[in-house]
Design an enzyme around this catalytic site. Structure first.
Site, PDB file in Angstrom:
ATOM      1  N   LYS A  51      -3.459  91.279  49.655  1.00 42.18           N
ATOM      2  CA  LYS A  51      -2.947  92.059  51.072  1.00 42.18           C
ATOM      3  C   LYS A  51      -1.579  91.172  51.677  1.00 42.18           C
ATOM      4  O   LYS A  51      -0.217  91.425  51.520  1.00 42.18           O
ATOM      5  CB  LYS A  51      -3.422  92.182  51.943  1.00 42.18           C
ATOM      6  N   ARG A  52      -1.909  89.905  51.687  1.00 35.31           N
ATOM      7  CA  ARG A  52      -1.543  89.012  52.211  1.00 35.31           C
ATOM      8  C   ARG A  52       0.130  88.555  51.276  1.00 35.31           C
ATOM      9  O   ARG A  52       0.866  88.379  51.237  1.00 35.31           O
ATOM     10  CB  ARG A  52      -2.103  87.297  52.137  1.00 35.31           C
TER      11      ARG A  52
END
Ligand code: GLU
Length: 506
Positions: free
Chosen positions: A265-266
């Site tokens: 997600k980062r």
């Protein structure tokens, strides 16, 4: 007729579904449909500490949006139900007991502190503590392999906390087949005796997964590479129960755009793309994560893009409908190595799909946006605008930026373009052009183009001298579709008005 191919997507409802999970679901779906089989959704919610209430609904909504519906699952054709493991809780203990009886599993009473002590002790000697044949019967560990039946029963009756561990066979080179990776060998001496059943009365993932795959008559287990290390235990569990094992296929990881490491997600946050199919609101923190749907991706484009993350048809063809994918999909063409995610390629797919959508369907998506902008127009006009601009759009959300001048008179003019193209003689030229335009009767794109160009040719000046200031006047910048299409669309009166505006404002 339905075949006996039965596959399952078995997510744990611990949060939103990552696109890697969607890809797993997709490959299961494609495989099932290709062989006329059944695609099962099973919710693996035995780990109550990681349970997230809105995650199951999210998973179902995501599959729905992706148009890859499950045939059996919670609330649907519950032939082998329930499909939520928490609702099958009672069942797993029976199976754990069978393994205890047949000697394939044992009770272990070691406390967390004791295990920690063993771990530290080993570390101090530069070794790694593994709970297995090395030490399980040496007397230092507290389990039913060393305690008498009476001692074991006494501990259980006294309510002592216990787990049930698998008794991994010793000294065996286990041979396994993976549909994607081929033959895999593992020395069973390197495996630890995994916990199958926990003190809280819940099975672990391993036991519940195997029992359910067996009871639900799953023929092929298609799942992410992260489960490959569990495969030996699973194969051994099938053997222990005396059941035929399904076929296994472990899909490659989806990698970061730079190519190394699992896509997270980062990465999405950093590089500005979603890693979830739908927008997701974290119930605790309130954080909202972007979704492909809300970012304006077409579900079919998203699915087409995902299908290529780890598979290819072996030809140059890249655009596939879902039916086309079902036909072309082959586990043998799934790669072993990780698939690099490309945000640009994802956009490319959307743009390709944009061109295949009918103008009428796109207009339906554009009308609410226009309404929101306070634009009053007709469906016919909006449709013409869509036809004119869709080639340049990646998302429906781009439509307004690409077409606002079809609906609104520009109020600002690009400064750089004005400086370069609006010269001293330009206002006079534009006034002349107004006269030319006023006298045109057939205001179709072709005819206007012909007449204006004739006038320019007659003046023996470069086309750019007229066309650039004209575009600037009509659009506000040097962008947009064919100029005479714009003129024909907005009409004579508006064209003249915009030219007059530009003359007075630039
Ligand atoms: N519950 C596991 C997961 O969350 C399923 C793994 C499997 O498919 O066996 O991915």
């Amino acid at each position: 007729m339905e075949s006996n191919v039965r596959v399952r997507f078995a997510p744990s409802p611990t949060g939103p579904l990552h696109i890697g999970g969607v890809r797993t679901a997709l490959y299961n779906y494609l495989f099932a449909k290709k062989y006329n089989g059944t695609f099962v959704l099973r919710i693996e919610d035995t780990d109550q500490t990681r349970y997230v209430a809105n995650a199951e609904q999210y998973i179902i909504d995501a599959l729905d949006w992706c148009n890859i519906p499950f045939d059996e699952g919670p609330g649907k054709n519950e032939k082998f139900g329930p499909y939520r493991q928490s609702e099958r809780k009672e069942l797993y203990k029976e199976y754990a007991d069978i393994l205890i009886k047949t000697g394939w599993a044992y009770y272990a009473f070691d406390t967390a502190e004791q295990l920690d002590g063993h771990r530290k002790g080993h570390e101090a000697e530069g070794k790694t503590f593994i709970y297995n044949w090395h030490n399980r019967e040496k007397g230092r560990l507290v389990n039913s392999l060393v305690l008498s039946d009476e001692e074991v029963q006494a501990k259980i009756s006294a309510g002592e906390n216990y787990v049930i561990r698998f008794k991994t066979p010793q000294d065996e080179i286990l041979q396994m087949e993976d549909e994607i990776r081929g033959n895999i060998k593992i020395d069973t001496n390197t495996l630890d005796d995994k916990i199958l059943f926990k003190g809280d009365g819940m099975p672990t993932y391993h036991l519940a997964n195997i029992v359910d795959d067996h009871l639900m008559e799953i023929s092929h287990v298609i799942r992410g590479e992260e489960w490959l290390p569990s495969m030996p235990l699973h194969v051994l569990l099938y053997r222990a129960f005396g059941w035929d094992a399904p076929k296994f296929a472990h899909l490659p990881l989806i990698l970061k755009p730079v190519g190394k490491g699992k896509l997270s997600k980062r990465d999405g946050d950093k590089l500005g793309f979603p890693v979830f199919p739908l927008e997701y609101t974290n119930e605790v923190s309130g954080d909202v994560s972007r979704g492909y749907k809300e970012d304006g991706y077409f579900a079919d484009a998203f699915i087409n893009m995902l299908s290529f993350l780890g598979w290819n048809p072996g030809t140059e063809q890249e655009i596939f409908s879902l039916e086309g994918l079902i036909e072309a999909f082959d586990l043998k063409r799934v790669s072993k190595s990780g698939a690099k995610f490309s945000p640009d390629k994802t956009k490319w797919f959307n743009q390709q799909y944009m061109q295949t959508k009918s103008d009428a369907a796109l207009t339906e998506l554009f009308l609410p946006i226009l309404l929101e902008k306070g634009i009053t127009t007709t469906k016919e006009y909006a449709l013409k605008v869509v036809t004119a601009i869709k080639e340049r759009a990646v998302f429906v959300n781009d439509f307004w930026d690409l077409s606002s001048f079809f609906f609104e008179t520009p109020t600002e003019y690009d400064a750089k373009a004005s400086k370069k193209n609006w010269k001293e003689g330009t206002p006079d030229l534009m006034n002349e052009l107004i006269n030319v335009i006023s006298s045109i009767e057939d205001f179709s794109s072709d005819n206007t183009e012909k007449e204006v160009k004739e006038w320019i040719s007659g003046k023996e000046i470069g086309f750019g001298k007229v066309m650039q200031p004209l575009r600037l006047s009509l659009v506000g910048k040097l962008a947009g579709p064919h100029l005479f299409d714009i003129i024909a669309m907005i009409g004579k009166e508006e064209t003249i008005k915009r030219l007059q505006n530009a003359i007075s404002k630039i």
